[in-house]
Design a protein around this motif. Structure first.
Motif, PDB file in Angstrom:
ATOM      1  N   GLN A 160     119.397 162.956 -15.015  1.00  0.00           N
ATOM      2  CA  GLN A 160     118.274 163.345 -14.168  1.00  0.00           C
ATOM      3  C   GLN A 160     117.129 163.819 -15.048  1.00  0.00           C
ATOM      4  O   GLN A 160     117.358 164.411 -16.109  1.00  0.00           O
ATOM      5  CB  GLN A 160     118.693 164.468 -13.206  1.00  0.00           C
ATOM      6  CG  GLN A 160     117.655 164.819 -12.160  1.00  0.00           C
ATOM      7  CD  GLN A 160     118.199 165.790 -11.123  1.00  0.00           C
ATOM      8  OE1 GLN A 160     119.397 166.027 -11.046  1.00  0.00           O
ATOM      9  NE2 GLN A 160     117.315 166.361 -10.326  1.00  0.00           N
ATOM     10  N   SER A 161     115.912 163.545 -14.620  1.00  0.00           N
ATOM     11  CA  SER A 161     114.736 164.013 -15.350  1.00  0.00           C
ATOM     12  C   SER A 161     114.032 165.097 -14.547  1.00  0.00           C
ATOM     13  O   SER A 161     114.027 165.071 -13.311  1.00  0.00           O
ATOM     14  CB  SER A 161     113.776 162.855 -15.634  1.00  0.00           C
ATOM     15  OG  SER A 161     114.355 161.949 -16.558  1.00  0.00           O
ATOM     16  N   PHE A 162     113.428 166.039 -15.269  1.00  0.00           N
ATOM     17  CA  PHE A 162     112.795 167.190 -14.643  1.00  0.00           C
ATOM     18  C   PHE A 162     111.373 167.371 -15.156  1.00  0.00           C
ATOM     19  O   PHE A 162     111.089 167.113 -16.330  1.00  0.00           O
ATOM     20  CB  PHE A 162     113.564 168.478 -14.970  1.00  0.00           C
ATOM     21  CG  PHE A 162     114.911 168.584 -14.323  1.00  0.00           C
ATOM     22  CD1 PHE A 162     115.068 169.254 -13.117  1.00  0.00           C
ATOM     23  CD2 PHE A 162     116.031 168.025 -14.925  1.00  0.00           C
ATOM     24  CE1 PHE A 162     116.313 169.364 -12.525  1.00  0.00           C
ATOM     25  CE2 PHE A 162     117.280 168.128 -14.340  1.00  0.00           C
ATOM     26  CZ  PHE A 162     117.422 168.800 -13.132  1.00  0.00           C
ATOM     27  N   THR A 163     110.492 167.830 -14.285  1.00  0.00           N
ATOM     28  CA  THR A 163     109.252 168.467 -14.701  1.00  0.00           C
ATOM     29  C   THR A 163     109.527 169.966 -14.778  1.00  0.00           C
ATOM     30  O   THR A 163     110.576 170.442 -14.318  1.00  0.00           O
ATOM     31  CB  THR A 163     108.119 168.211 -13.697  1.00  0.00           C
ATOM     32  OG1 THR A 163     108.490 168.799 -12.435  1.00  0.00           O
ATOM     33  CG2 THR A 163     107.866 166.715 -13.514  1.00  0.00           C
ATOM     34  N   SER A 166     110.039 171.129 -11.173  1.00  0.00           N
ATOM     35  CA  SER A 166     111.321 170.786 -10.548  1.00  0.00           C
ATOM     36  C   SER A 166     112.472 171.547 -11.196  1.00  0.00           C
ATOM     37  O   SER A 166     113.441 171.921 -10.525  1.00  0.00           O
ATOM     38  CB  SER A 166     111.569 169.275 -10.595  1.00  0.00           C
ATOM     39  OG  SER A 166     111.650 168.800 -11.925  1.00  0.00           O
ATOM     40  N   LEU A 167     112.368 171.820 -12.501  1.00  0.00           N
ATOM     41  CA  LEU A 167     113.389 172.644 -13.151  1.00  0.00           C
ATOM     42  C   LEU A 167     113.366 174.061 -12.583  1.00  0.00           C
ATOM     43  O   LEU A 167     114.423 174.643 -12.306  1.00  0.00           O
ATOM     44  CB  LEU A 167     113.160 172.685 -14.660  1.00  0.00           C
ATOM     45  CG  LEU A 167     114.126 173.593 -15.443  1.00  0.00           C
ATOM     46  CD1 LEU A 167     115.565 173.120 -15.294  1.00  0.00           C
ATOM     47  CD2 LEU A 167     113.727 173.665 -16.913  1.00  0.00           C
ATOM     48  N   TRP A 201     106.863 172.145 -23.727  1.00  0.00           N
ATOM     49  CA  TRP A 201     106.966 171.220 -22.601  1.00  0.00           C
ATOM     50  C   TRP A 201     105.631 171.145 -21.865  1.00  0.00           C
ATOM     51  O   TRP A 201     105.294 172.058 -21.100  1.00  0.00           O
ATOM     52  CB  TRP A 201     108.054 171.724 -21.663  1.00  0.00           C
ATOM     53  CG  TRP A 201     108.465 170.804 -20.555  1.00  0.00           C
ATOM     54  CD1 TRP A 201     107.735 169.826 -19.967  1.00  0.00           C
ATOM     55  CD2 TRP A 201     109.728 170.819 -19.877  1.00  0.00           C
ATOM     56  NE1 TRP A 201     108.447 169.217 -18.970  1.00  0.00           N
ATOM     57  CE2 TRP A 201     109.683 169.806 -18.899  1.00  0.00           C
ATOM     58  CE3 TRP A 201     110.882 171.589 -20.006  1.00  0.00           C
ATOM     59  CZ2 TRP A 201     110.758 169.556 -18.052  1.00  0.00           C
ATOM     60  CZ3 TRP A 201     111.949 171.335 -19.164  1.00  0.00           C
ATOM     61  CH2 TRP A 201     111.892 170.325 -18.201  1.00  0.00           C
ATOM     62  N   ALA A 204     103.037 168.506 -16.976  1.00  0.00           N
ATOM     63  CA  ALA A 204     103.303 167.323 -16.149  1.00  0.00           C
ATOM     64  C   ALA A 204     104.375 166.405 -16.731  1.00  0.00           C
ATOM     65  O   ALA A 204     104.749 165.415 -16.104  1.00  0.00           O
ATOM     66  CB  ALA A 204     102.013 166.534 -15.945  1.00  0.00           C
ATOM     67  N   ALA A 205     104.882 166.720 -17.908  1.00  0.00           N
ATOM     68  CA  ALA A 205     105.819 165.813 -18.585  1.00  0.00           C
ATOM     69  C   ALA A 205     107.196 165.847 -17.928  1.00  0.00           C
ATOM     70  O   ALA A 205     107.632 166.869 -17.393  1.00  0.00           O
ATOM     71  CB  ALA A 205     105.939 166.186 -20.056  1.00  0.00           C
ATOM     72  N   MET A 206     107.884 164.701 -17.985  1.00  0.00           N
ATOM     73  CA  MET A 206     109.268 164.597 -17.521  1.00  0.00           C
ATOM     74  C   MET A 206     110.194 164.701 -18.728  1.00  0.00           C
ATOM     75  O   MET A 206     109.958 164.059 -19.753  1.00  0.00           O
ATOM     76  CB  MET A 206     109.503 163.264 -16.814  1.00  0.00           C
ATOM     77  CG  MET A 206     108.640 163.032 -15.592  1.00  0.00           C
ATOM     78  SD  MET A 206     109.176 163.996 -14.160  1.00  0.00           S
ATOM     79  CE  MET A 206     110.685 163.135 -13.719  1.00  0.00           C
ATOM     80  N   GLN A 207     111.244 165.498 -18.591  1.00  0.00           N
ATOM     81  CA  GLN A 207     112.218 165.654 -19.667  1.00  0.00           C
ATOM     82  C   GLN A 207     113.596 165.216 -19.157  1.00  0.00           C
ATOM     83  O   GLN A 207     114.059 165.698 -18.122  1.00  0.00           O
ATOM     84  CB  GLN A 207     112.285 167.109 -20.135  1.00  0.00           C
ATOM     85  CG  GLN A 207     111.013 167.630 -20.762  1.00  0.00           C
ATOM     86  CD  GLN A 207     110.788 167.096 -22.170  1.00  0.00           C
ATOM     87  OE1 GLN A 207     111.655 166.421 -22.731  1.00  0.00           O
ATOM     88  NE2 GLN A 207     109.631 167.393 -22.744  1.00  0.00           N
ATOM     89  N   PRO A 208     114.267 164.297 -19.882  1.00  0.00           N
ATOM     90  CA  PRO A 208     115.586 163.831 -19.437  1.00  0.00           C
ATOM     91  C   PRO A 208     116.681 164.850 -19.738  1.00  0.00           C
ATOM     92  O   PRO A 208     116.653 165.536 -20.763  1.00  0.00           O
ATOM     93  CB  PRO A 208     115.788 162.552 -20.258  1.00  0.00           C
ATOM     94  CG  PRO A 208     114.992 162.780 -21.504  1.00  0.00           C
ATOM     95  CD  PRO A 208     113.802 163.609 -21.096  1.00  0.00           C
TER      96      PRO A 208
END
Length: 221
Positions: A160-163, A166-167, A201, A204-208
């Motif tokens: 799952q990826s998070f901003t 969302s985290l 971080w 707006a970046a997505m982190q897997p």
């Protein structure tokens, strides 16, 4: 599924909102899905071959020798182990399969983010987790498992990826965080943690990330 001899009847125990039951319904003629929470069952999607009901894991009304497969996702660490295994033996068909699994704390690919998250989990929130959480930290290897075990060599994980946003939302669902917030209010431990991550971080970046799945499988003799 390759260990399951027949696909007539499955029991998804502690089904929650029925996510596993929905998957089982694609393979089994009939799925019984139970939970102790009516509120959870009210959120479950219905299918013609899924039957939802309120029931404790350790004591059901199912007939003897009913199920080809019994599943428990992210819940067995809350059970009375001895009573549950007695019920499994009663309601399982001879040769039936019990599969239990849970997922551990997420792991980010970015090592700086991951170090910060592990510190938040292992140090900051650690005093607020229920004692049963240790079974997940120990990869389910220390839960009593009272059946002849089937070795499953594959490893599994949820990706799952998070901003950052969302985290933050996800961490606020942790039971330990909710307890911590009650005791430290008006402080916001998750908000403070997220603010600290902004150094590594972009907003707006997505982190897997991956959630490791801990699986135990046994056969009822």
């Amino acid at each position: 599924m390759q260990e399951v001899k027949h696909t007539e009847q499955a029991w998804d125990c502690a089904t929650g909102n029925g996510q596993v039951a929905l998957e089982l319904a694609n393979y089994f003629k009939e799925v019984n899905a139970t939970d102790i929470s009516q509120a959870q069952l009210d959120q479950a999607e219905t299918r013609e071959n899924i039957h939802y009901s309120i029931s404790r894991a350790e004591q059901t009304n199912f007939p003897d020798s009913t199920f080809d497969l019994i599943t428990v996702a992210q819940a067995i660490h809350w059970f009375d182990f001895g009573a549950f295994y007695r019920e499994v033996r009663r309601v399982s068909k001879p040769g039936g399969i019990l599969a239990v699994w849970g997922y551990g704390v997420m792991q980010f690919a970015d090592h700086q983010i991951n170090e910060q998250l592990q510190h938040f989990y292992c140090v900051v929130t650690n005093p607020y987790w229920d004692p049963e959480r240790r079974y997940l930290d120990e990869a389910y290897q220390t839960i009593p498992f009272d059946l002849p075990e089937i070795n499953i060599p594959e490893t599994f994980a949820i990706e799952q990826s998070f901003t950052l946003a969302s985290l933050q939302g996800y961490l606020n669902t942790w039971s330990a965080v909710k307890k911590m917030q009650q005791k430290t209010s008006p402080k916001d431990p998750v908000g403070e943690f997220i603010s600290g991550l902004q150094e590594y971080w972009p907003v707006a970046a997505m982190q897997p990330a991956t959630f490791p799945i801990h699986l135990r499988v046994g056969r009822v003799e």
